[in-house]
Design a protein around this motif. Structure first.
Motif, PDB file in Angstrom:
ATOM      1  N   LEU A 146       6.202  77.465 -11.806  1.00 50.07           N
ATOM      2  CA  LEU A 146       6.035  76.079 -11.427  1.00 50.07           C
ATOM      3  C   LEU A 146       6.270  75.953  -9.873  1.00 50.07           C
ATOM      4  CD1 LEU A 146       7.271  73.618 -14.202  1.00 50.07           C
ATOM      5  CD2 LEU A 146       4.965  74.512 -13.346  1.00 50.07           C
ATOM      6  N   ALA A 147       7.402  76.881  -9.509  1.00 46.68           N
ATOM      7  CA  ALA A 147       7.777  76.933  -8.156  1.00 46.68           C
ATOM      8  C   ALA A 147       6.577  77.176  -7.256  1.00 46.68           C
ATOM      9  CB  ALA A 147       9.011  77.856  -7.902  1.00 46.68           C
ATOM     10  N   GLU A 148       5.671  78.334  -7.588  1.00 45.61           N
ATOM     11  CA  GLU A 148       4.869  79.003  -6.917  1.00 45.61           C
ATOM     12  C   GLU A 148       3.745  77.639  -6.970  1.00 45.61           C
ATOM     13  OE1 GLU A 148       3.803  81.508  -5.148  1.00 45.61           O
ATOM     14  OE2 GLU A 148       5.316  82.860  -5.770  1.00 45.61           O
ATOM     15  N   ALA A 149       3.347  77.069  -7.986  1.00 45.64           N
ATOM     16  CA  ALA A 149       2.388  76.371  -8.087  1.00 45.64           C
ATOM     17  C   ALA A 149       2.678  74.876  -7.173  1.00 45.64           C
ATOM     18  CB  ALA A 149       2.144  75.712  -9.198  1.00 45.64           C
ATOM     19  N   THR A 150       3.846  74.377  -7.185  1.00 46.47           N
ATOM     20  CA  THR A 150       4.339  73.174  -6.239  1.00 46.47           C
ATOM     21  C   THR A 150       4.298  73.575  -4.732  1.00 46.47           C
ATOM     22  OG1 THR A 150       5.656  72.796  -8.228  1.00 46.47           O
ATOM     23  CG2 THR A 150       6.136  71.658  -6.275  1.00 46.47           C
ATOM     24  N   GLY A 151       4.904  74.884  -4.359  1.00 42.38           N
ATOM     25  CA  GLY A 151       4.936  75.240  -3.191  1.00 42.38           C
ATOM     26  C   GLY A 151       3.656  75.474  -2.495  1.00 42.38           C
ATOM     27  N   LEU A 152       2.767  76.164  -3.201  1.00 41.12           N
ATOM     28  CA  LEU A 152       1.622  76.753  -2.605  1.00 41.12           C
ATOM     29  C   LEU A 152       0.267  75.930  -2.890  1.00 41.12           C
ATOM     30  CD1 LEU A 152       2.127  80.355  -2.911  1.00 41.12           C
ATOM     31  CD2 LEU A 152       2.724  78.934  -0.940  1.00 41.12           C
ATOM     32  N   GLY A 153       0.218  75.182  -4.058  1.00 33.78           N
ATOM     33  CA  GLY A 153      -0.743  74.512  -4.691  1.00 33.78           C
ATOM     34  C   GLY A 153      -1.957  73.734  -3.791  1.00 33.78           C
ATOM     35  N   GLY A 154      -1.054  72.890  -2.957  1.00 28.74           N
ATOM     36  CA  GLY A 154      -1.819  71.962  -2.147  1.00 28.74           C
ATOM     37  C   GLY A 154      -2.559  72.700  -1.093  1.00 28.74           C
ATOM     38  N   ASP A 176      -0.299  86.001   3.890  1.00 28.94           N
ATOM     39  CA  ASP A 176       1.047  86.167   4.708  1.00 28.94           C
ATOM     40  C   ASP A 176       2.101  86.157   3.473  1.00 28.94           C
ATOM     41  OD1 ASP A 176       3.279  85.353   5.658  1.00 28.94           O
ATOM     42  OD2 ASP A 176       2.485  84.380   7.539  1.00 28.94           O
ATOM     43  N   ILE A 177       2.648  87.338   3.261  1.00 28.27           N
ATOM     44  CA  ILE A 177       3.500  87.604   2.047  1.00 28.27           C
ATOM     45  C   ILE A 177       4.698  86.807   2.375  1.00 28.27           C
ATOM     46  CG2 ILE A 177       4.789  89.338   3.462  1.00 28.27           C
ATOM     47  CD1 ILE A 177       3.760  89.460  -0.079  1.00 28.27           C
ATOM     48  N   GLY A 178       5.211  86.166   3.333  1.00 31.07           N
ATOM     49  CA  GLY A 178       6.106  85.137   3.562  1.00 31.07           C
ATOM     50  C   GLY A 178       5.960  84.042   2.752  1.00 31.07           C
ATOM     51  N   TYR A 179       4.723  83.517   2.521  1.00 30.29           N
ATOM     52  CA  TYR A 179       4.173  82.166   2.175  1.00 30.29           C
ATOM     53  C   TYR A 179       4.252  82.451   0.787  1.00 30.29           C
ATOM     54  CZ  TYR A 179       2.552  80.149   6.100  1.00 30.29           C
ATOM     55  OH  TYR A 179       2.096  79.369   7.398  1.00 30.29           O
ATOM     56  N   PHE A 180       3.880  83.662  -0.013  1.00 30.48           N
ATOM     57  CA  PHE A 180       4.000  83.942  -1.314  1.00 30.48           C
ATOM     58  C   PHE A 180       5.242  83.839  -1.832  1.00 30.48           C
ATOM     59  CE2 PHE A 180       2.901  86.374  -5.165  1.00 30.48           C
ATOM     60  CZ  PHE A 180       1.888  85.390  -5.526  1.00 30.48           C
ATOM     61  N   ILE A 181       6.277  84.872  -1.059  1.00 30.64           N
ATOM     62  CA  ILE A 181       7.540  84.974  -1.623  1.00 30.64           C
ATOM     63  C   ILE A 181       8.555  83.756  -1.461  1.00 30.64           C
ATOM     64  CG2 ILE A 181       9.723  86.426  -1.041  1.00 30.64           C
ATOM     65  CD1 ILE A 181       8.147  88.910  -0.186  1.00 30.64           C
ATOM     66  N   THR A 182       8.249  82.935  -0.558  1.00 29.59           N
ATOM     67  CA  THR A 182       9.071  81.877  -0.633  1.00 29.59           C
ATOM     68  C   THR A 182       9.389  81.289  -1.816  1.00 29.59           C
ATOM     69  OG1 THR A 182       8.752  81.596   1.959  1.00 29.59           O
ATOM     70  CG2 THR A 182       9.587  79.731   0.698  1.00 29.59           C
ATOM     71  N   PRO A 183       8.339  80.751  -2.532  1.00 31.69           N
ATOM     72  CA  PRO A 183       8.546  80.304  -4.019  1.00 31.69           C
ATOM     73  C   PRO A 183       9.479  80.973  -4.998  1.00 31.69           C
ATOM     74  CG  PRO A 183       6.142  79.744  -3.202  1.00 31.69           C
ATOM     75  CD  PRO A 183       6.950  80.620  -2.303  1.00 31.69           C
ATOM     76  N   LEU A 184       9.059  82.070  -4.830  1.00 30.75           N
ATOM     77  CA  LEU A 184      10.090  83.038  -5.552  1.00 30.75           C
ATOM     78  C   LEU A 184      11.459  82.991  -5.193  1.00 30.75           C
ATOM     79  CD1 LEU A 184       7.741  85.999  -5.818  1.00 30.75           C
ATOM     80  CD2 LEU A 184       7.917  84.311  -7.493  1.00 30.75           C
ATOM     81  N   ALA A 185      11.661  82.962  -3.959  1.00 27.25           N
ATOM     82  CA  ALA A 185      13.235  82.883  -3.695  1.00 27.25           C
ATOM     83  C   ALA A 185      13.773  81.376  -4.001  1.00 27.25           C
ATOM     84  CB  ALA A 185      13.225  82.756  -2.297  1.00 27.25           C
ATOM     85  N   ALA A 186      13.092  80.647  -3.840  1.00 28.07           N
ATOM     86  CA  ALA A 186      13.434  79.128  -4.482  1.00 28.07           C
ATOM     87  C   ALA A 186      13.660  79.215  -5.964  1.00 28.07           C
ATOM     88  CB  ALA A 186      12.297  78.105  -3.963  1.00 28.07           C
ATOM     89  N   ALA A 187      12.741  79.830  -6.817  1.00 34.64           N
ATOM     90  CA  ALA A 187      13.045  80.023  -8.094  1.00 34.64           C
ATOM     91  C   ALA A 187      14.034  80.689  -8.627  1.00 34.64           C
ATOM     92  CB  ALA A 187      11.839  80.726  -8.752  1.00 34.64           C
ATOM     93  N   VAL A 188      14.546  81.649  -7.644  1.00 33.80           N
ATOM     94  CA  VAL A 188      15.864  82.455  -7.958  1.00 33.80           C
ATOM     95  C   VAL A 188      16.985  81.588  -7.549  1.00 33.80           C
ATOM     96  CG1 VAL A 188      17.324  84.241  -7.232  1.00 33.80           C
ATOM     97  CG2 VAL A 188      14.935  84.725  -7.440  1.00 33.80           C
ATOM     98  N   VAL A 189      16.945  80.809  -6.612  1.00 31.71           N
ATOM     99  CA  VAL A 189      17.878  79.829  -6.235  1.00 31.71           C
ATOM    100  C   VAL A 189      17.947  78.809  -7.395  1.00 31.71           C
ATOM    101  CG1 VAL A 189      18.696  77.816  -4.956  1.00 31.71           C
ATOM    102  CG2 VAL A 189      17.762  79.880  -3.978  1.00 31.71           C
ATOM    103  N   VAL A 190      17.091  78.166  -7.900  1.00 34.20           N
ATOM    104  CA  VAL A 190      16.882  77.356  -8.961  1.00 34.20           C
ATOM    105  C   VAL A 190      17.810  78.160 -10.241  1.00 34.20           C
ATOM    106  CG1 VAL A 190      15.692  75.709 -10.610  1.00 34.20           C
ATOM    107  CG2 VAL A 190      15.317  75.857  -8.143  1.00 34.20           C
TER     108      VAL A 190
END
Length: 219
Positions: free
Chosen positions: A43-51, A69-83
């Motif tokens: 859900l983090a990936e879908a919300t961050g990158l979907g649009g 850009d690997i940064g774009y893909f990893i960022t939602p994963l970092a948010a998921a870890v935080v949550v």
């Protein structure tokens, strides 16, 4: 070209920040739905990158930036870890998250509209894709979580309308050959202000005129 309103480094930083905040909202919904770590990450990936992915696929900007850009893909994963570890703390600063989300909403509406125009779309189509860039991730998030998308619910403060306002402003600025970093930022701030006012005063879109019936199930 107008899609690169800011320098590459500034644009990249703003994109990462917007993706991270959007991804936080996806992760929080996953926690409320009692999903596991994989569900939170999805859900983090879908919300961050979907649009952005949706926009890029429609305009033919492939592969989408989210996959180059690997940064774009990893960022939602970092948010998921935080949550995953800190969701009670993130929930407590919900107003801050919503404020940052409103900033991201405006930014993505502006850059999405400009990028669609650069790929040859007309004003109306560019505006539509600008809005899709800003709200598409949230729609995908809600659908995956088996929720009625928030922007379609009358009992939620307006969300797509601020993005639409910013996208229309960008289309007007492009037509007037006046779109640049300052005016683009101004358009994003319009969306931010409208969204924050909607949250503050509970602004909602009107329902059908002379609507019949008032049962809770209909509302």
């Amino acid at each position: 070209m107008t899609s690169q309103l800011f320098s590459h480094d500034v644009q990249h930083t703003l994109d990462i920040a917007g993706i991270f905040v959007f991804a936080l909202s996806g992760g929080l919904l996953a926690v409320r739905k009692n999903l596991d770590i994989f569900g939170i990450a999805m859900l983090a990936e879908a919300t961050g990158l979907g649009g952005g992915v949706l926009r890029d696929l429609i305009i033919g900007a492939v592969p989408p930036a989210a996959f180059t850009d690997i940064g774009y893909f990893i960022t939602p994963l970092a948010a998921a870890v935080v949550v995953f570890f800190l969701h009670p703390e993130v929930e407590r600063i919900n107003w801050t998250v919503q404020s940052l989300d409103a900033l991201g909403l405006g930014l993505f509406a502006v850059t999405g509209t400009a990028k669609a125009h650069d790929y040859g779309l007309g004003a109306v189509a560019s505006v539509a894709l600008g809005v899709a860039t800003a709200v598409g991730g949230g729609v995908i998030r809600d659908v995956l979580a088996n929720e009625v998308p928030s922007l379609l619910r009358w009992d939620r403060e307006i969300y797509a309308v601020p993005a639409l306002a910013a996208a229309i402003l960008v289309a007007v600025l492009i037509a007037a050959h006046a779109l640049g970093p300052v005016t683009g930022t101004g358009a994003a701030l319009v969306a931010f202000a409208l969204r924050m006012l909607a949250l503050r005063y509970g602004w909602r879109a009107p329902r059908a005129w002379h609507r019949i019936g008032s049962r809770t199930s209909e509302e």
